[in-house]
Design a protein around this motif. Structure first.
Motif, PDB file in Angstrom:
ATOM      1  N   VAL A 264       0.804  -1.261  -0.146  1.00 48.28           N
ATOM      2  CA  VAL A 264       0.109  -0.037   0.124  1.00 48.28           C
ATOM      3  C   VAL A 264       0.954   1.298   0.048  1.00 48.28           C
ATOM      4  N   LEU A 265       0.791   2.079  -0.932  1.00 51.32           N
ATOM      5  CA  LEU A 265       1.639   3.494  -1.039  1.00 51.32           C
ATOM      6  C   LEU A 265       0.803   4.694  -0.702  1.00 51.32           C
ATOM      7  N   GLU A 266       1.235   5.384  -0.330  1.00 52.96           N
ATOM      8  CA  GLU A 266       0.430   6.874  -0.179  1.00 52.96           C
ATOM      9  C   GLU A 266       0.260   7.323  -1.399  1.00 52.96           C
ATOM     10  N   GLY A 267      -0.848   8.078  -1.599  1.00 52.86           N
ATOM     11  CA  GLY A 267      -0.829   8.646  -2.984  1.00 52.86           C
ATOM     12  C   GLY A 267      -2.206   9.101  -2.954  1.00 52.86           C
ATOM     13  N   ASN A 268      -2.569  10.450  -3.395  1.00 52.62           N
ATOM     14  CA  ASN A 268      -3.938  10.921  -3.696  1.00 52.62           C
ATOM     15  C   ASN A 268      -4.414  10.117  -4.929  1.00 52.62           C
ATOM     16  N   ARG A 269      -3.601   9.822  -5.921  1.00 45.97           N
ATOM     17  CA  ARG A 269      -4.295   9.400  -7.228  1.00 45.97           C
ATOM     18  C   ARG A 269      -4.679   7.847  -7.216  1.00 45.97           C
ATOM     19  N   PRO A 270      -5.903   7.663  -7.374  1.00 46.83           N
ATOM     20  CA  PRO A 270      -6.230   6.259  -7.102  1.00 46.83           C
ATOM     21  C   PRO A 270      -5.702   5.104  -8.174  1.00 46.83           C
ATOM     22  N   ASP A 271      -4.847   4.323  -7.965  1.00 43.47           N
ATOM     23  CA  ASP A 271      -4.237   3.375  -8.717  1.00 43.47           C
ATOM     24  C   ASP A 271      -4.082   1.905  -8.163  1.00 43.47           C
TER      25      ASP A 271
ATOM     26  N   ALA B  99     -15.841   0.133 -10.364  1.00 44.62           N
ATOM     27  CA  ALA B  99     -14.529   0.150  -9.880  1.00 44.62           C
ATOM     28  C   ALA B  99     -13.479   0.890 -11.005  1.00 44.62           C
ATOM     29  N   LEU B 100     -13.636   0.181 -12.099  1.00 47.39           N
ATOM     30  CA  LEU B 100     -12.869   0.995 -13.216  1.00 47.39           C
ATOM     31  C   LEU B 100     -13.338   2.470 -13.478  1.00 47.39           C
ATOM     32  N   VAL B 101     -14.488   2.887 -13.326  1.00 46.80           N
ATOM     33  CA  VAL B 101     -14.958   4.257 -13.458  1.00 46.80           C
ATOM     34  C   VAL B 101     -14.312   4.890 -12.145  1.00 46.80           C
ATOM     35  N   GLU B 102     -14.217   4.464 -11.055  1.00 43.56           N
ATOM     36  CA  GLU B 102     -13.848   5.173  -9.873  1.00 43.56           C
ATOM     37  C   GLU B 102     -12.332   5.394  -9.984  1.00 43.56           C
ATOM     38  N   LEU B 103     -11.493   4.512 -10.530  1.00 41.97           N
ATOM     39  CA  LEU B 103      -9.961   4.763 -10.689  1.00 41.97           C
ATOM     40  C   LEU B 103      -9.629   5.577 -11.835  1.00 41.97           C
ATOM     41  N   ASN B 104     -10.520   5.652 -12.965  1.00 44.65           N
ATOM     42  CA  ASN B 104     -10.147   6.489 -14.076  1.00 44.65           C
ATOM     43  C   ASN B 104     -11.052   7.869 -14.242  1.00 44.65           C
TER      44      ASN B 104
ATOM     45  N   GLY C 160       7.132 -10.901 -11.508  1.00 45.74           N
ATOM     46  CA  GLY C 160       8.602 -11.036 -11.355  1.00 45.74           C
ATOM     47  C   GLY C 160       8.562 -12.404 -10.579  1.00 45.74           C
ATOM     48  N   ALA C 161       9.658 -12.871 -10.057  1.00 43.54           N
ATOM     49  CA  ALA C 161      10.036 -14.067  -9.372  1.00 43.54           C
ATOM     50  C   ALA C 161       9.191 -13.868  -7.831  1.00 43.54           C
ATOM     51  N   ALA C 162       9.218 -12.788  -7.132  1.00 46.47           N
ATOM     52  CA  ALA C 162       8.259 -12.342  -6.119  1.00 46.47           C
ATOM     53  C   ALA C 162       7.254 -11.333  -6.442  1.00 46.47           C
ATOM     54  N   PRO C 163       6.326 -11.737  -7.260  1.00 49.07           N
ATOM     55  CA  PRO C 163       5.176 -10.693  -7.735  1.00 49.07           C
ATOM     56  C   PRO C 163       4.446 -10.094  -6.440  1.00 49.07           C
ATOM     57  N   GLN C 164       4.094  -8.851  -6.688  1.00 49.70           N
ATOM     58  CA  GLN C 164       3.474  -7.971  -5.845  1.00 49.70           C
ATOM     59  C   GLN C 164       2.539  -7.099  -6.332  1.00 49.70           C
ATOM     60  N   LEU C 165       1.373  -7.086  -5.463  1.00 48.23           N
ATOM     61  CA  LEU C 165       0.203  -6.124  -6.025  1.00 48.23           C
ATOM     62  C   LEU C 165       0.401  -5.040  -5.181  1.00 48.23           C
ATOM     63  N   VAL C 166       0.367  -3.775  -5.792  1.00 44.32           N
ATOM     64  CA  VAL C 166       0.615  -2.189  -5.456  1.00 44.32           C
ATOM     65  C   VAL C 166      -0.997  -1.629  -5.517  1.00 44.32           C
ATOM     66  N   ILE C 167      -1.244  -0.938  -4.494  1.00 44.58           N
ATOM     67  CA  ILE C 167      -2.243  -0.114  -4.460  1.00 44.58           C
ATOM     68  C   ILE C 167      -2.073   1.210  -3.721  1.00 44.58           C
ATOM     69  N   THR C 168      -2.573   2.388  -4.179  1.00 43.58           N
ATOM     70  CA  THR C 168      -2.365   3.572  -3.354  1.00 43.58           C
ATOM     71  C   THR C 168      -3.500   3.850  -2.534  1.00 43.58           C
ATOM     72  N   THR C 169      -3.368   4.641  -1.535  1.00 42.66           N
ATOM     73  CA  THR C 169      -4.358   4.958  -0.587  1.00 42.66           C
ATOM     74  C   THR C 169      -5.536   5.731  -1.275  1.00 42.66           C
TER      75      THR C 169
ATOM     76  N   LEU D 298      -7.820   3.082  -2.143  1.00 40.10           N
ATOM     77  CA  LEU D 298      -8.558   2.528  -1.079  1.00 40.10           C
ATOM     78  C   LEU D 298      -9.602   3.382  -0.696  1.00 40.10           C
ATOM     79  N   ARG D 299      -9.453   4.733  -0.658  1.00 38.41           N
ATOM     80  CA  ARG D 299     -10.394   5.507  -0.397  1.00 38.41           C
ATOM     81  C   ARG D 299     -11.713   5.620  -1.418  1.00 38.41           C
ATOM     82  N   ARG D 300     -11.447   5.456  -2.700  1.00 37.42           N
ATOM     83  CA  ARG D 300     -12.225   5.482  -3.743  1.00 37.42           C
ATOM     84  C   ARG D 300     -13.025   4.351  -3.859  1.00 37.42           C
TER      85      ARG D 300
END
Length: 311
Positions: free
Chosen positions: A145-152, A244-249, A158-167, A170-172
């Motif tokens: 989870v990354l701090e960021g106003n932009r929803p993304d 969800a797509l509408v909220e993110l974009n 990769g060898a250790a795949p990671q899912l990244v989401i911004t705060t 999470l708010r949107r």
């Protein structure tokens, strides 16, 4: 020496007609997974035509190659291909096709190495923005989870795949919308869509003058998103992933009148909100089987003279 010519003509015809037929068809949007398979078979057939034509042209031009290629075959098989009647263009054809194959390998290697470098850079940036806690190991957690106003939200393979989401995301995202977005990104990871994107990008960048490779790259980018949307919609519903797509974009201007790099997002939302009936299992099976036969045709063209001589 008609077999290499036939193979090159077959490859050119496949590269010319297949993208046009797929562009006119209405079923790829309804069955993106099947469409991904069809596109892979088409491109594999084109590459196989070039590889077989290169091998037979080299056999016609050089006795050493002919001896290696037809070593276990009776002399009648070699005579069936009429390799001794070739003109001076056989060596040129073999060299050009070999150079094309080497260039393909170079571009694919460049694409993979570039992707690895980008992933290492992104992981280093993630560690700066989201440092590890005491006792936490790198790559031990698949969700960052990354701090960021932009929803993304995005998946870092990769060898250790990671899912990244911004705060901001999470708010949107509300209710099951977050679960749907996570399922969408996991759909990319489970199907290894990153490999499809790497291969299509390598061919398109390596051979920009070949339209079938550019179409292959563009369709891969579009179809993998549709396939991942379907994975999420089967678990959480089409309306959920569409919202969800509408909220993110919606803050990126993709739903306005002016085209943007994410112009496919409104089409994806419309597809989710106005779904079309899927093809029947029998129809999907027929399409899958027919696509699997496309790379078989070059093999038949290459082996028919030898099989006739043996028969």
């Amino acid at each position: 020496m008609t077999v290499p010519v036939a193979l090159l003509l077959l490859g050119a015809l496949t590269a010319l007609l297949a993208p046009r037929l797929l562009a006119r068809a209405e079923w790829p949007e309804r069955e993106p997974v099947v469409a991904l398979w069809v596109w892979q078979c088409v491109v594999a057939a084109v590459l196989l035509c070039c590889a077989l034509a290169m091998a037979l042209s080299a056999a016609a031009a050089w006795h050493a190659v002919r001896g290696q290629l037809f070593a276990p075959a009776p002399s009648g098989v070699v005579d069936a291909y009429a390799l001794g009647t070739t003109g001076p263009w056989a060596a040129t054809t073999a060299v050009l096709l070999a150079c094309g194959g080497a260039w393909t390998a170079v571009m694919l290697t460049r694409e993979i190495l570039g992707a690895r470098a980008r992933r290492r850079r992104q992981r280093a940036e993630l560690l700066v923005r989201s440092p590890l806690l005491p006792g936490e190991e790198a790559g031990s957690d698949r969700l960052v989870v990354l701090e960021g106003n932009r929803p993304d939200a995005w998946w870092l393979p990769g060898a250790a795949p990671q899912l990244v989401i911004t705060t901001g995301a999470l708010r949107r995202l509300k209710g099951r919308q977050l679960d749907a977005v996570l399922a969408h990104e996991q759909g990319h990871a489970q199907a290894r869509h990153d490999w499809l994107l790497h291969c299509s990008a390598a061919l398109a960048y390596g051979f920009p003058q070949v339209p079938v490779f550019a179409a292959f790259r563009d369709e891969m980018h579009r179809l993998v998103e549709l396939a991942a949307d379907d994975v999420a919609s089967r678990r959480f519903g089409r309306l959920t992933i569409a919202l969800a797509l509408v909220e993110l974009n919606e803050d990126r201007g993709v739903f306005g009148p002016c085209p943007t790099p994410q112009a496919h997002v409104p089409q994806r939302v419309h597809r989710l909100l106005a779904p079309r009936t899927r093809l029947t299992p029998a129809h999907r099976l027929r399409l899958t089987a027919a696509a699997a036969l496309v790379p078989v045709v070059p093999l038949l063209v290459a082996f028919v003279p030898g099989l006739r001589a043996l028969g």
